[in-house]
Design an enzyme around this catalytic site. Sequence first.
Site, short mmCIF file in Angstrom:
data_model
loop_
_atom_site.label_atom_id
_atom_site.label_comp_id
_atom_site.label_asym_id
_atom_site.label_seq_id
_atom_site.Cartn_x
_atom_site.Cartn_y
_atom_site.Cartn_z
N CYS A 165 -1.15 -5.28 7.20
CA CYS A 165 -0.73 -3.95 7.79
C CYS A 165 0.08 -4.29 9.34
CB CYS A 165 -2.16 -3.24 8.30
SG CYS A 165 -3.11 -2.97 6.93
N CYS A 167 0.97 -1.19 0.00
CA CYS A 167 -0.01 0.00 -0.02
C CYS A 167 0.83 1.57 0.00
CB CYS A 167 -1.00 -0.06 1.24
SG CYS A 167 -0.03 0.05 2.81
FE1 FES Z 1 -1.21 0.40 4.47
FE2 FES Z 1 -2.77 -0.88 6.02
S1 FES Z 1 -3.37 -0.16 4.18
S2 FES Z 1 -0.45 -0.61 6.20
#
Ligand code: FES
Length: 130
Positions: free
Chosen positions: A106, A36
């Site tokens: 995450c 992400c």
């Molecule tokens: Fe990036 Fe959770 S979406 S760390």
Amino acid sequence: MTTGYSDLVIEHFMNPRNVGTIEDADGVGTVGNPVCGDMMTFYIKVDDAGRITEVKYKTFGCGAAIAVSSITSEMALGKTLEEARAITNQLVAQELGGLPPQKMHCSNLGADALQAAIANYEERQQADEP
Ligand code: FES
């Protein structure tokens, strides 16, 4: 509607503990999440007995990542380096009462950033040795 998040995740997201930086940290570790693009930096202070006396972090990330940083900081605080080395991503997620499957990645940031800060501390110690 349920969010899939445990009450503890939501509580830590709303009231993250130990947020901040340590100017004269003994160890600093930054990791990024390739999935992400979120980032987390951990700062630690370590006393002469090898115990973590202060933990802070900066997290540019999603709510789960913030909750992960917060619980990781609490798990590490007061631990010896040896004990803190045993903190894994899985333990962090477990301690939070689990994370939704699509958010498991995450939890990787928390333990990884902490372990990077510990490794940085150890590198500095070695560099200081005559
Ligand atoms: Fe990036 Fe959770 S979406 S760390």
